[in-house]
Write a protein that holds these residues in place. Structure first.
Motif, short mmCIF file in Angstrom:
data_model
loop_
_atom_site.label_atom_id
_atom_site.label_comp_id
_atom_site.label_asym_id
_atom_site.label_seq_id
_atom_site.Cartn_x
_atom_site.Cartn_y
_atom_site.Cartn_z
N ASN A 1 0.79 -1.04 -0.01
CA ASN A 1 0.18 -0.05 -0.06
C ASN A 1 0.83 1.20 -0.24
N LEU B 1 -3.47 0.57 -4.73
CA LEU B 1 -3.08 1.17 -3.64
C LEU B 1 -4.31 1.00 -2.50
N GLY B 2 -3.88 0.89 -1.22
CA GLY B 2 -5.32 1.02 -0.53
C GLY B 2 -5.82 -0.29 -0.15
N ASP C 1 12.65 7.06 3.22
CA ASP C 1 12.09 8.40 2.93
C ASP C 1 12.46 8.93 1.66
N ALA D 1 10.39 6.98 -0.93
CA ALA D 1 9.18 7.61 -0.94
C ALA D 1 8.84 8.72 -1.61
N LYS E 1 6.28 8.79 -4.60
CA LYS E 1 5.01 9.19 -4.26
C LYS E 1 5.16 10.76 -4.63
N GLU E 2 6.10 11.38 -4.59
CA GLU E 2 6.17 13.04 -4.79
C GLU E 2 6.52 13.59 -5.76
N SER F 1 -10.96 2.40 2.31
CA SER F 1 -10.08 1.38 1.66
C SER F 1 -9.94 1.96 -0.01
N GLY F 2 -8.85 1.59 -0.32
CA GLY F 2 -8.55 1.91 -1.59
C GLY F 2 -9.40 1.13 -3.06
N VAL F 3 -9.91 0.06 -2.59
CA VAL F 3 -10.52 -0.66 -3.69
C VAL F 3 -11.75 -0.57 -4.03
N ALA G 1 -7.30 5.85 -4.24
CA ALA G 1 -6.60 5.32 -2.92
C ALA G 1 -6.33 6.67 -2.20
N THR H 1 -5.24 6.78 0.98
CA THR H 1 -4.26 6.81 1.96
C THR H 1 -3.10 6.92 1.17
N GLY H 2 -3.14 6.63 -0.09
CA GLY H 2 -1.84 6.62 -0.64
C GLY H 2 -1.64 7.61 -1.65
N THR H 3 -2.50 8.44 -1.76
CA THR H 3 -2.29 9.81 -2.87
C THR H 3 -2.00 11.10 -2.15
N VAL H 4 -0.67 11.45 -2.60
CA VAL H 4 0.00 12.51 -2.08
C VAL H 4 -0.32 13.72 -2.94
N HIS H 5 -0.46 13.61 -4.09
CA HIS H 5 -1.04 14.62 -4.96
C HIS H 5 -2.31 14.58 -5.80
N PRO I 1 5.56 6.46 5.86
CA PRO I 1 5.97 7.32 5.07
C PRO I 1 6.40 8.68 5.19
N PRO I 2 7.40 9.28 4.46
CA PRO I 2 7.64 10.70 5.09
C PRO I 2 6.66 11.91 4.95
N TYR I 3 5.58 11.72 4.55
CA TYR I 3 4.40 12.60 4.33
C TYR I 3 3.34 12.12 5.53
#
Lengths: 434, 303
Positions: free
Chosen positions: A204, A256-257, A402, A405, A409-410, B131-133, B151, B153-157, B249-251
């Protein structure tokens, strides 16, 4: 004197507290009555009729497969020379162990992968004398996981690996060949993403946790090199490999998720993804779901200068240096993880698929001789790499994780992020080796 | 032999207070003191270090990018969650206070989530609601409108993971503050409203602005302070929603989660740096609390 008194007090307090907790947590010896007689006596494990039997505490993390807990209780119960109480530890086992090792005599025996800081703090006992007669029988990678500066601190119990599971029928329908390079993997994941099914599931976190090592190895690099004295990924190819993970994350072909993470096969079995990076231990469940409609692959090579790879991880049986019964604990470890080969074979192969740590036992494991399991054994032999290793510290790992990631991700700059992780890892090596 | 009344009172006092005092010292003050001690030592994998390093751990933490980022992230989070919680809990309390019937029912409904475990709620948020599904609740609703699964919890942007974290926190803690505001609302004398009505104040915003809100000053400041401290101490829902067996994760990484991985993370324990970070965080919280108290004039009684 003050220092000694403080240490003595903390040691006593810690021992009392952990002992009280351990006592409260259970007394599962796995033995309803007296232990059965055993003929499998080993040197140093003989019991005296006159002397009271010592009591040892042995810790395991909570294995997911049914039957493992009962089996290890049974092994402990069969030990003739001491009372061995097995404690099962659900949750964050690795953190629990490092906390227990600080000033506690409990557990006497436990499973873990050694870390160099444990050795520097004299928290674990070298076991070279136990393993010496059969050392060549152990796979080099699993032995490396337990070795610090030439000394072995854990007797490997079983080896685990991760591979790429794929649905043959889905790949065939999409006209996709099993990927042999990272770019082919990205292409395949994209083509397989349709009708609510994602191409690939690698955790995930978008593959950061599981694919960092394979990406390094795909480029012919590693976490450390030169006998663990140099950072192994101070190379532009590392940044190039990590940027591939960003491509996978950015093109929406990763699942994901998911309710369960990468180590569980449910996303693959439930048809949420066409390919999943997960563990060898899931072969029985996947086979039950798909029969022969699946195959396994190593993580592909980045290009012709790289190589395919599979990670190898192995818990070993270790002895707490602060145990009140180091000698007895070593004797038990030798009895169980050196002498009792039938138990070792059962532990590795009966409750899920793991590879025995010893080559001679792999040869005896019939279920590993056919189908995808046999393929994985071959991959382990030819392409296995240790994840991190005893010298790869938590701080270095957090920095690399880090960085990957942020890249994945970014969309952060791969070169700058990789350099930042290299700097932290170099500082850690300087701390350890000067 | 009979004890004097004073002696009996003293005995009773220590009988009741003693166990809690011991608990406070052993599990509160002693760890804080020991943590302060550790923060001046190289304390890797040991709680009884011998290498004194002075302020090195503090310097390292204050120049540690991830730690500073976690402080920055959570200052932003606090600036967002504190007013949001304040406004929503006050609005709900005013709504329940206005009810002529079923007030106890709604009070219980809003308070009930506060009794729920943060871990349980986090897992429900992570595996069921967000949940992402395709069969996650949020994605099922979006699916009705033809939107592909998200997703969360997994989408940062854009940072969609904040929706999961903020809604979980609001659901869990809102009820507590609703109860605080309800208690405060019930303590406002009725004659103030009658006097305002006689003076021609219009019911609604005018009464709320000039009567209710000033009367809630002490409770409001307490709610804001508690909220701020809670925001900096966030751990459970973040650890359980964004963390996994391989790490974090770092975020969206709060300071306590970062310190947890520094001090107690699997495989390594740097208790010196972790303790220095904990001390810095404690000072930041104390400073922010003092500033907030001064800003809202916590010591001023309700006029």
């Amino acid at each position: 004197m003050q220092q000694r008194n403080r240490r003595a007090f903390l040691s006593l307090a810690g021992t009392a507290a952990v002992g009280a907790v351990a006592a409260a947590c259970g007394s599962n010896t796995g033995r309803p009555g007296d232990p059965p007689p055993s003929t499998a006596m080993s040197a140093g494990a003989s019991s005296s009729a006159a002397a009271p039997r010592v009591a040892l505490q042995q810790w395991y993390h909570a294995y997911g497969e049914d039957g493992v807990r009962e089996a290890v209780r049974g092994y402990a119960g069969s030990y003739p020379a001491a009372e061995v109480e097995v404690q099962w530890n659900p949750g964050d086992y690795d953190s629990k162990i490092v906390t227990a090792l600080q000033n506690s005599a409990v557990p006497d025996v436990f499973e873990a992968q050694v870390k160099i800081d444990w050795v520097r703090q004299n928290q674990v006992v070298p076991l070279d004398d136990l393993i010496a007669p059969v050392k060549n029988d152990f796979s080099p990678a699993v032995l490396a996981a337990q070795t610090v500066e030439g000394k072995v601190y854990g007797i490997p119990q079983a080896a685990d690996t991760q591979v790429l599971f794929y649905r043959k029928s889905l790949l065939q329908a999409a006209g996709v060949q099993p990927p042999q390079t990272v770019d082919e993997l990205i292409d395949a994941a994209g083509k397989l993403t349709k009708d609510g099914v994602k191409g690939l599931f690698a955790g995930n976190d978008g593959g950061v946790g599981t694919l960092t090592g394979p990406l390094l190895w795909s480029a012919g690099l590693d976490y450390l090199k030169t006998g663990n004295r140099e950072v192994g990924f101070e190379d532009p190819r590392a940044a190039a490999a990590f940027s591939k993970l960003h491509t996978l994350n950015a093109n929406s072909s990763l699942l994901l998720g998911a309710p369960a993470d990468w180590s569980d096969p449910s996303a693959f079995i439930d048809g949420l993804c066409a390919m999943q990076w997960t563990g060898l231990w899931n072969i029985p469940k996947v086979r039950d779901a798909f029969n022969d409609d699946f195959g396994v692959l190593p993580f592909p090579k980045l290009d012709n200068s790289g190589a395919p790879s599979v990670p190898v991880g192995a818990y070993g049986a270790m002895v707490n240096a602060k145990s009140a019964h180091v000698k007895e604990a070593k004797a038990f470890v030798k009895w169980l993880w050196i002498d009792q080969t039938n138990d070792q074979l059962e532990f590795a192969t009966r409750f899920g698929f793991h590879v025995p740590a010893r080559q001679s036992l792999i040869d005896r494991a019939d279920i590993l001789h056919t189908g995808p399991a046999a393929d994985v054994v071959g991959l382990l032999k030819d392409h296995s790499h240790l994840i991190g290793g005893p010298v790869w510290t938590q701080m270095a790992n957090t920095a690399l994780s880090d960085a990957v990631a942020k890249i994945a991700k970014e969309g952060a700059d791969p070169v700058a992020q990789t350099k930042a992780a290299v700097t932290v890892a170099q500082a850690e090596l300087k701390r350890l080796f000067g | 032999m009979t004890l004097s009344r004073k002696a009996r009172d003293t005995l009773a006092f220590w009988g009741f207070v003693g166990p809690f005092l011991i608990g406070l010292v052993v599990f509160g003050y002693l760890p804080i003191g020991w943590s302060l001690y550790l923060s001046f030592f190289d304390a890797r994998n040991t709680v009884t270090p011998s290498v004194f390093v002075g302020l090195d751990n503090y310097v390292r933490m204050l120049s540690d990018g991830p730690f500073l980022a976690s402080l920055g992230t959570f200052s932003v989070f606090a600036a967002f969650i504190v007013p949001l919680t304040f406004v929503l809990s006050l609005a709900l309390a005013l709504g329940v206070h206005q009810l002529k019937f079923a007030r106890a029912f709604f009070r219980s409904v809003f308070f009930l989530p506060f009794a729920c475990s943060y871990v349980v709620a986090s897992l429900i948020w992570k595996t069921s609601l967000f949940s992402g599904v395709r069969y996650g609740l949020a994605n099922s609703v979006l699916g009705l409108f033809g939107v592909d699964p998200v997703a969360w919890t997994g989408t940062v942007h854009p940072p969609l993971y904040w929706i999961v974290l903020v809604t979980a926190r609001l659901w869990l803690q809102l009820g507590f503050y609703v109860i605080l505001f309800l208690a405060a609302l019930q303590r406002i004398p009725r004659h103030l409203y009658e006097a305002a009505w006689l003076d021609g104040a219009k019911s609604g915003w005018q009464v709320f602005r000039y009567i209710t809100l000033p009367q809630l000053r002490a409770t409001s400041v307490a709610v804001l302070l508690l909220n701020l401290i809670n925001a900096y101490q966030a751990f459970d829902e973040f650890y359980n929603i964004l963390g996994d067996s391989r790490g974090y994760p770092p975020y969206g990484r709060p300071p306590l989660v970062y310190l947890y991985y520094t001090s107690l993370g699997s495989g390594g324990q740097d208790l010196g740096r972790g303790s220095a970070g904990a001390m810095i965080l404690a000072m930041v919280i104390a400073l922010a609390t003092l500033l907030q108290g001064r800003l809202f004039r916590f010591d001023r009684s309700a006029s």
